[in-house]
Enzyme design. Sequence first.
Site, short mmCIF file in Angstrom:
data_model
loop_
_atom_site.label_atom_id
_atom_site.label_comp_id
_atom_site.label_asym_id
_atom_site.label_seq_id
_atom_site.Cartn_x
_atom_site.Cartn_y
_atom_site.Cartn_z
N SER A 1 0.83 -1.21 0.00
CA SER A 1 0.00 0.00 0.00
C SER A 1 0.86 1.25 0.00
O SER A 1 1.94 1.28 0.59
CB SER A 1 -0.87 -0.03 1.26
N TYR B 1 -1.82 -0.60 10.80
CA TYR B 1 -2.07 -1.18 9.47
C TYR B 1 -0.87 -0.95 8.56
O TYR B 1 -0.36 -1.88 7.93
CB TYR B 1 -3.34 -0.58 8.85
N LYS C 1 1.94 -3.68 6.85
CA LYS C 1 2.27 -3.84 5.43
C LYS C 1 3.77 -3.70 5.22
O LYS C 1 4.38 -4.47 4.47
CB LYS C 1 1.51 -2.79 4.59
P1 NAD Z 1 -11.04 -6.46 1.26
O1 NAD Z 1 -11.25 -6.39 2.73
O2 NAD Z 1 -12.19 -6.16 0.37
O3 NAD Z 1 -10.44 -7.87 0.85
C1 NAD Z 1 -9.67 -8.66 1.72
C2 NAD Z 1 -10.26 -10.04 1.68
O4 NAD Z 1 -9.47 -10.90 2.50
C3 NAD Z 1 -11.68 -10.09 2.24
O5 NAD Z 1 -12.50 -10.80 1.33
C4 NAD Z 1 -11.56 -10.86 3.56
O6 NAD Z 1 -12.71 -11.63 3.83
C5 NAD Z 1 -10.33 -11.70 3.30
N1 NAD Z 1 -9.55 -12.06 4.48
C6 NAD Z 1 -9.17 -11.24 5.49
N2 NAD Z 1 -8.44 -11.93 6.38
C7 NAD Z 1 -8.37 -13.21 5.92
C8 NAD Z 1 -7.76 -14.40 6.40
N3 NAD Z 1 -7.07 -14.41 7.54
N4 NAD Z 1 -7.86 -15.53 5.67
C9 NAD Z 1 -8.55 -15.52 4.49
N5 NAD Z 1 -9.17 -14.43 4.00
C10 NAD Z 1 -9.07 -13.29 4.70
O7 NAD Z 1 -9.81 -5.49 0.93
P2 NAD Z 1 -9.28 -4.99 -0.49
O8 NAD Z 1 -9.59 -3.54 -0.60
O9 NAD Z 1 -9.70 -5.92 -1.55
O10 NAD Z 1 -7.73 -5.11 -0.23
C11 NAD Z 1 -6.99 -6.24 -0.66
C12 NAD Z 1 -5.54 -6.05 -0.27
O11 NAD Z 1 -5.05 -4.84 -0.83
C13 NAD Z 1 -5.31 -5.94 1.24
O12 NAD Z 1 -4.11 -6.63 1.54
C14 NAD Z 1 -5.16 -4.45 1.46
O13 NAD Z 1 -4.35 -4.19 2.58
C15 NAD Z 1 -4.48 -4.02 0.17
N6 NAD Z 1 -4.72 -2.61 -0.18
C16 NAD Z 1 -6.00 -2.15 -0.36
C17 NAD Z 1 -6.20 -0.81 -0.70
C18 NAD Z 1 -7.59 -0.26 -0.87
O14 NAD Z 1 -7.73 0.98 -0.86
N7 NAD Z 1 -8.61 -1.06 -1.07
C19 NAD Z 1 -5.11 0.04 -0.86
C20 NAD Z 1 -3.82 -0.45 -0.69
C21 NAD Z 1 -3.65 -1.80 -0.34
C1 WQD Z 2 -9.12 10.16 0.24
C2 WQD Z 2 -9.33 11.65 0.40
C3 WQD Z 2 -9.70 12.34 2.66
C4 WQD Z 2 -13.51 10.22 3.13
C5 WQD Z 2 -6.70 5.20 2.65
C6 WQD Z 2 -5.72 4.44 3.51
C7 WQD Z 2 -4.65 3.86 2.65
C8 WQD Z 2 -5.20 3.04 1.49
C9 WQD Z 2 -6.24 3.78 0.74
C10 WQD Z 2 -5.20 0.71 2.13
C11 WQD Z 2 -8.61 12.25 1.60
C12 WQD Z 2 -10.93 12.59 1.83
C13 WQD Z 2 -12.34 10.73 2.62
C14 WQD Z 2 -14.58 11.12 3.44
C15 WQD Z 2 -13.21 12.94 2.69
N1 WQD Z 2 -5.82 1.82 1.92
N2 WQD Z 2 -12.18 12.08 2.41
N3 WQD Z 2 -14.37 12.44 3.20
O1 WQD Z 2 -6.83 8.38 3.16
O2 WQD Z 2 -5.79 8.38 0.83
O3 WQD Z 2 -6.02 6.27 2.02
O4 WQD Z 2 -7.22 4.32 1.66
O5 WQD Z 2 -4.03 0.47 2.05
O6 WQD Z 2 -3.88 3.06 3.49
O7 WQD Z 2 -5.16 5.34 4.46
O8 WQD Z 2 -8.07 7.39 1.18
O9 WQD Z 2 -10.41 7.37 0.45
O10 WQD Z 2 -9.92 7.54 2.91
O11 WQD Z 2 -9.42 9.50 1.45
O12 WQD Z 2 -13.06 14.16 2.51
O13 WQD Z 2 -15.64 10.72 3.91
O14 WQD Z 2 -10.73 11.89 0.63
O15 WQD Z 2 -9.51 13.36 3.60
O16 WQD Z 2 -8.20 13.55 1.24
P1 WQD Z 2 -6.64 7.71 1.86
P2 WQD Z 2 -9.53 7.87 1.53
#
Ligand code: NAD
Ligand code: WQD
Length: 343
Positions: free
Chosen positions: A131, A155, A159
């Site tokens: 991330s 979190y 990562k």
């Molecule tokens: P999500 O929560 O939708 O998907 C994660 C999935 O993993 C879920 O379906 C959950 O049920 C499953 N899971 C959790 N713990 C588990 C376990 N112990 N065993 C088996 N399954 C398990 O999240 P996402 O948004 O799809 O994110 C996927 C990956 O990408 C994560 O590792 C997250 O940290 C990373 N990531 C997400 C974002 C984002 O903004 N969505 C950004 C950066 C990184």
């Molecule tokens: C985006 C922008 C907020 C919600 C997070 C995690 C990061 C990654 C992605 C997993 C910011 C603004 C948001 C709202 C708002 N996830 N905002 N009102 O903060 O960049 O990142 O998600 O790895 O780890 O920290 O994403 O979508 O929460 O916010 O004004 O109700 O929207 O302040 O500027 P962020 P976000």
Amino acid sequence: MSLRKPGGAVLVTGAAGYIGSHTVLALLREGHAVIALDDYSNAQRDVPTRVARLCAGDVQWVEADVRDQATVEAVLASQGVEAVIHFAARKSVEESCRLPLAYYDSNLIGTLRLLAAMEVSGVRRLVFSSSATVYDASQPSPVTETGRLSCASPYGRSKLMAEQIISDVVNSGRLDCVALRYFNPVGADASGKLGEDAATPPSNLMPRICLAAAGKSDPLQIFGNDYDTPDGTGVRDYVHVADVADAHVAALRYLAAGHGSAMLNIGTGCGTSVLQLLRTFTEVTGVDVPYTIEARRQGDVASLFADVSEARRMLDWSARRGLAEMCADAWRWARPDGDRALG
Ligand code: NAD
Ligand code: WQD
């Protein structure tokens, strides 16, 4: 309908989740055989049906916890798996500050057990979900992969620690890994039949825009309009989830070609403010989103977007879908009269 690719299957952990499910779909459309593992702790039970409706590929769904090493080993052994994509993790920054041990347990122990199972089974190709949260967000954007690292939450630290553990295993010669640092994945499959549907209420901007637009929540709270950005609201790098999914297919190709390991940013390289995103959403959907301006959210930074030149160079991948498509696809999935019903 696609032809089965020669070679082994791909194990996808966290396959029923938001990015996982779109990646399973992309893999099936490319002809990969997939074993899709999830414990459904943050996913809906209808995801396998949704994926099956969209692509009649070779996929087997397994309900299991990735920390259950014996089960993962059995899956790896029985199915001739040649690579693993590891999404399974907890992902809320806010929740991780309240439940740090749960986060280290899921995200670190999960990764450790998976790596151990892969080693026992002789599977040495991994694509890891990291991330942009691992970057020190006070540095100027665009951020390259060599940018300063610093995590503001358990979190983020989970990562970064997982990246470091993986890097040690890579250095031991037992693993090749492409770690992808996603910026802000948004949107949904263009069909409107698959999208973000977490078990927990969303805290990210796009799903909250959709809830406010649908009248299912209070007006959107914009967290701060006094940042040092062109319109005062926070700037991020929104990237279509289908492009993120395609990056995983490209990463598997890179590993299969024997290029070794890599750590890559996945974004568009463009910064977009909250107000810009809202404006595009309304232009594309015709729906006004009620909002209020609130105080800054704790831990937020003004601006964070990616330098994506390494992903382009190494994976021959770059995001193809723009902001308008991200908004249109997110809304097709989320709108109350949308296309999501399986009928
Ligand atoms: P999500 O929560 O939708 O998907 C994660 C999935 O993993 C879920 O379906 C959950 O049920 C499953 N899971 C959790 N713990 C588990 C376990 N112990 N065993 C088996 N399954 C398990 O999240 P996402 O948004 O799809 O994110 C996927 C990956 O990408 C994560 O590792 C997250 O940290 C990373 N990531 C997400 C974002 C984002 O903004 N969505 C950004 C950066 C990184
Ligand atoms: C985006 C922008 C907020 C919600 C997070 C995690 C990061 C990654 C992605 C997993 C910011 C603004 C948001 C709202 C708002 N996830 N905002 N009102 O903060 O960049 O990142 O998600 O790895 O780890 O920290 O994403 O979508 O929460 O916010 O004004 O109700 O929207 O302040 O500027 P962020 P976000």
